[in-house]
Design an enzyme around this catalytic site. Structure first.
Site, short mmCIF file in Angstrom:
data_model
loop_
_atom_site.label_atom_id
_atom_site.label_comp_id
_atom_site.label_asym_id
_atom_site.label_seq_id
_atom_site.Cartn_x
_atom_site.Cartn_y
_atom_site.Cartn_z
N PHE B 206 0.83 -1.19 0.00
CA PHE B 206 0.00 0.00 0.00
C PHE B 206 0.86 1.24 0.00
CE2 PHE B 206 -4.05 -1.73 1.50
CZ PHE B 206 -3.66 -2.91 2.12
N ASP B 207 0.38 2.26 -0.66
CA ASP B 207 0.94 3.59 -0.45
C ASP B 207 0.34 4.09 0.86
OD1 ASP B 207 0.14 6.79 -1.84
OD2 ASP B 207 1.98 6.19 -0.82
#
Lengths: 276, 356
Positions: B206-207
């Site tokens: 994930f960012d």
């Protein structure tokens, strides 16, 4: 032979007057001059009228049209007049009115060659199916959402299960009566599907006033495929398909917003003991 | 005559009770009909529900072309002709397979738990195409027991009805709609070269900002520059960041899964707030990687996640160039910028939809 006979006649649907009008909401303070308050079936009748309009648009001499008849159990002359007036008031096209005693429901339906008996009462639907009268559930439509399409759901579970599988249900808590009802329902569903299929073919795939759905509540995806293929064989193209694998039906039905649910009386079969 | 259960407008408890009984009937019949040894799917209220569209699950590029160039009727006829030919795997296929493996391991570890992944096929394809889709699902032995084929209608209502935790689609407008309705969603793109992915462990990257966290800090960078950003982060180090669109989905993930936070922030100047936020949420991320502005592509290539979520197309493109399957989360201020420049929101849509 059977096809020809079906093609010439109208598709007769019977409704009960307490589904067309909301009699429960009448109180002492209600103005007796007003029309009866609208019930759950009004949206359905309007949708049926839309289909008829579109059919006639395509072909002025079209004979395969819907015809709605109203059946009412024992009531006074006053109420009979009220019903007829209210029907006119809402612009509903009701072909015939029948008033009879409660025990005569099944006879009335049989003698009038009704192709579909629609009711919100599950017991009535089940009873009718058991005697071989095509019957389906009228789903509660909120009146403010009037669809320009007539939406019919067929149960993938009933259509998708083969004759043999239905027989083996007795091993799993289904009674003889219930199994017979399911088998009778399947025959009725086929007759209705053939007729609706003919109607649907009058229109293209896009912008059709008839929307056909298959909902498989318990069966596997293969049961759903079997249902889709069976309906195809019967001449009916399905638009929407749902496979729930046991997930709750009501949230999905609330999004689909169907008018007619052909479930073969399955909803009444809730008193099965869990086999583990 | 009593009102039918399940159709009462306000009678929630009545309909819940009838649903319970219906569930019992459901189990009975489906146990009877089960010819395979596949286990029963969990109840939606207990499971983490992931909805995938047909075009992300399978490669339907050729068929899509027929639809766009020749219309609905020809498209359906074309699919019917090829009904017995399975589709080739699409961009979310590895992710789905990995989820199935996780489920298998969860069942081994916790046989009575219903906290499993439930994969739902959510497509606005026509039901006639459904036969080919199910044939394909069976061909690859995928465990997808639930689907909605809406025949052209929007799937958003159904996403809610299935209590969907994450929705993956190629259509960025549907994804946008889903996010606006509070459902975690991301747009997936075709990936030409793919890295070899693990068969035994699901890896999700994930960012941070505008994906896991809200875009509050990102707004500061974009509108006031990096220095202001660093000062802000230091000042608010102990204040947890607000939640982003994918946060709730992440919360329920644990065990045979490895999660990676891959952020452009640098650990020294802005990392503390991130870690403290995660801790305050009780969220376990296996690895938090602070790139301090370095490109994400090479790092992702090493990690080999089955899916990588980011809100900025720039990072999505960077990831894809090195063979990572990436999904775009259209949320927040990142949508108004491309490669550092402020853009019109009209052209923004074109940029998002440039990759099919």
């Amino acid at each position: 032979m059977e096809d020809e006979k079906n093609r010439t006649g109208p598709l007769m649907i019977a409704l009960q007057y307490n589904d067309l009008f909301d009699l429960d909401s009448i109180s002492a303070s209600t103005n007796t001059e007003d029309a009866l308050p609208k019930g759950r079936a009004v949206a359905f009748v309007k949708a049926v009228q839309t289909v008829n309009e579109r059919l006639v648009e395509q072909n002025k001499s079209e004979s395969l049209l819907f015809e709605v008849i109203l059946i009412a159990k024992e009531c006074s002359e006053e109420i009979k007049m009220k019903i007829v007036e209210s029907v006119k008031y809402y612009g509903l096209e009701i072909g015939k009115f029948f008033f009879f005693k409660k025990e005569e429901l099944i006879n009335t339906l049989q003698s009038n060659k009704v192709k579909l008996f629609l009711s919100t009462d599950r017991d009535d639907v089940c009873e009718a199916l058991h005697t071989g009268i095509p019957a389906a559930l009228l789903y509660e439509q909120s009146d403010d959402h009037v669809l320009s399409q007539l939406k019919v759901i067929f149960s993938g579970d009933v259509i998708g299960f083969s004759e043999d599988s239905l027989d083996s249900l007795s091993d799993f808590g289904f009674s003889e009566t219930q199994i017979e009802t399911l088998k009778a329902a399947k025959i009725c569903m086929k007759e209705f599907a053939v007729l609706i299929g003919q109607m649907k073919r009058r229109f293209g795939q896009e912008n059709s006033p008839l929307c056909i759905c298959v909902l498989t509540a318990w069966g596997s995806t293969n049961v759903c495929v079997s249902a889709l293929k069976t309906l195809r064989e019967w001449g009916l193209d399905v638009d929407e398909a749902f496979c729930l694998a046991g997930a709750p039906c009501s949230p999905i039905l609330a999004v689909i917003k169907p008018h007619i649910i052909w479930d073969g009386g399955l909803h009444n079969m809730r008193d099965l003991s869990a086999h583990s | 005559m009593s009102k039918p259960e399940g159709t009462e407008r306000g009678g929630q408890s009545n309909s819940d009770n009838s649903e319970e009984k219906y569930w019992v009937a459901a189990k009975t019949l489906s146990d009877n009909a089960r010819t395979t040894m596949k286990p029963r799917p969990p109840k939606p209220s207990n499971a983490v529900t992931i909805a995938v569209s047909s075009r992300t699950l399978f490669n339907m590029v050729k068929e899509r072309k027929v639809f766009e160039e020749e219309g609905l009727e020809k498209y359906v006829a074309h699919q019917l002709e090829l009904e017995d030919q399975p589709f080739t795997p699409g961009v979310s296929f590895p992710f789905v397979k990995a989820l199935m493996n996780v489920n298998a391991r969860l069942r081994e570890l916790y046989p009575d738990s219903e906290e499993l992944f439930d994969i739902v096929l959510m497509t606005n394809n026509h039901a006639q195409v459904g036969v080919r889709l199910i044939n394909s699902i069976n061909y690859y032995d995928l465990t997808i027991e639930r689907f909605c084929m809406t025949g052209g209608e929007s799937p958003i209502g159904y996403l809610k009805a299935y209590m969907t935790n994450l929705y993956l689609s190629k259509d960025s407008m549907k994804v946008q709609e889903a996010i606006e309705e509070g459902i975690a969603a991301a747009t997936m793109f075709t990936c030409d070269s793919e890295n070899e992915l693990s068969d035994t462990q699901l890896r999700v990257a994930f960012d941070g900002d505008a994906v896991l966290f809200s875009d509050e800090s990102e707004i500061i960078v974009k509108e006031h520059g990096l220095d202001t950003f660093f000062r802000h982060e230091k000042e608010f180090e102990n204040k947890p960041l607000a939640q982003g669109p994918l946060k709730s989905k992440n919360q329920r993930i644990n065990r045979p899964i490895r999660t990676y936070l891959v952020t452009a922030r640098s650990a020294a100047s802005a990392g503390a707030r991130v870690l403290k936020t995660l801790r305050s949420w009780g969220l376990e991320v296996d690895e938090a990687l602070f790139l301090a502005g370095a490109p994400k592509g090479p790092l992702l290539q090493k990690i080999r996640p089955h899916i990588f979520f980011d809100d900025q197309m720039f990072h999505i493109e960077g990831a894809q160039e090195l063979g990572t399957i990436a999904a775009h989360v259209p949320y927040g201020i990142g949508q108004k910028y491309h490669k550092g420049k402020r853009i019109d929101t009209n052209t923004n849509n074109e940029i998002k939809m440039s990759k099919k």
